[in-house]
Design a protein around this motif. Sequence first.
Motif, short mmCIF file in Angstrom:
data_model
loop_
_atom_site.label_atom_id
_atom_site.label_comp_id
_atom_site.label_asym_id
_atom_site.label_seq_id
_atom_site.Cartn_x
_atom_site.Cartn_y
_atom_site.Cartn_z
N GLU A 105 0.83 -1.20 0.00
CA GLU A 105 0.00 0.00 0.00
C GLU A 105 0.86 1.26 0.00
O GLU A 105 0.62 2.21 -0.76
N LYS A 106 1.87 1.29 0.86
CA LYS A 106 2.76 2.45 0.92
C LYS A 106 3.50 2.63 -0.40
O LYS A 106 3.62 3.76 -0.91
N CYS A 107 3.97 1.54 -0.97
CA CYS A 107 4.70 1.61 -2.23
C CYS A 107 3.81 2.09 -3.38
O CYS A 107 4.25 2.84 -4.25
N LEU A 108 2.56 1.65 -3.38
CA LEU A 108 1.61 2.08 -4.41
C LEU A 108 1.36 3.58 -4.32
O LEU A 108 1.32 4.29 -5.34
N LYS A 109 1.20 4.07 -3.10
CA LYS A 109 0.96 5.51 -2.91
C LYS A 109 2.19 6.32 -3.31
O LYS A 109 2.07 7.36 -3.96
N LYS A 163 -3.21 6.01 -12.38
CA LYS A 163 -4.32 5.06 -12.25
C LYS A 163 -3.87 3.61 -12.15
O LYS A 163 -4.57 2.79 -11.54
N VAL A 164 -2.74 3.28 -12.75
CA VAL A 164 -2.26 1.90 -12.67
C VAL A 164 -1.90 1.55 -11.23
O VAL A 164 -1.89 0.37 -10.84
N ASN A 165 -1.64 2.57 -10.42
CA ASN A 165 -1.34 2.36 -9.01
C ASN A 165 -2.58 2.48 -8.12
O ASN A 165 -2.77 1.69 -7.20
N THR A 166 -3.44 3.46 -8.41
CA THR A 166 -4.62 3.66 -7.56
C THR A 166 -5.58 2.47 -7.62
O THR A 166 -6.25 2.16 -6.65
N ARG A 167 -5.62 1.79 -8.76
CA ARG A 167 -6.58 0.68 -8.90
C ARG A 167 -6.29 -0.47 -7.95
O ARG A 167 -7.17 -1.27 -7.64
N LEU A 168 -5.06 -0.56 -7.46
CA LEU A 168 -4.67 -1.65 -6.58
C LEU A 168 -4.63 -1.25 -5.10
O LEU A 168 -4.35 -2.08 -4.24
#
Length: 205
Positions: A105-109, A163-168
Motif C-alpha cells: 500500500e505504501k509503495c503504491l501511494k 491510475k495503474v497504481n490507484t486501482r490496486l
Amino acid sequence: MGMNQLSIQEFTKALAAKSSVPGGGGASGLVGSIGIALGTMVGQFTVGKKTYADVEKDILGLMEKAEVLREQLLQCIEEDAKAFEPLSKAYAIPKDEPTRGDILEKCLKDAAIVPFKIAELTCQAIDLQRDFADKGSKLMISDAATGAVILLGALKGAAVNVKVNTRLMADKEYANSLEQQIDSLVEEYSLKAEQIYKDVVERLG
C-alpha cells in the motif's frame, strides 16, 4: 548515472528494454520537458526583437518559469525510477507474509505521487504555452502548438500511470480522490492544449 542524465540514445534504449524502469512515468517526464522546452525556444526567438518590445518583459518571465518546469520534469524521471523500485520488490513479497499488504500500500501511494506531480507540472506548462503562442514571435507559433500537444501527451501518460497504481490501493477513499483529481486535470487541460493547437493552425491558415 541517473536516468535523467542519460543521452537520448541511452534513455530510449533503456526504455525499449525488458525492464520496468524507465517506464511510462519517466517517459512522460521526458516528453513534458521537451514540450515546455519548445515554449522557451519560442521565447528565445521573441526577445530582442523590436516588434515584440512591448511583451519582452512578459516573455522573459515566461521563459524563466518554463526553464524551472523543464528541470523539474527532468528530475521526475529519476524520482519515478526510485519510486518504482520498492514497488517492484513489494510485489515479490509472498502473499502469506503478514506485512505485505501495508508495504504494498505504501509503495503504491509513493509510486502514484510522481506521475501525479508530472501531471501537475505539465498543466502549468500548458498554461505557459498559451502565453508563448499568444505573445511569442509569429514565426515560431507552430513550435508553441507542437509544445502544447506534446505536453498533452505527457499529461495523459502521467495520468494513466497514476491510475495503474490507484486501482490496486486498499485505501479506496484516497485512490478515488486521486483519480478524481487527475481526471479533472486531464479534462480541463485537454481542452486548453487542443485550443492552443486549433488557434495556431487557424492563424497559420
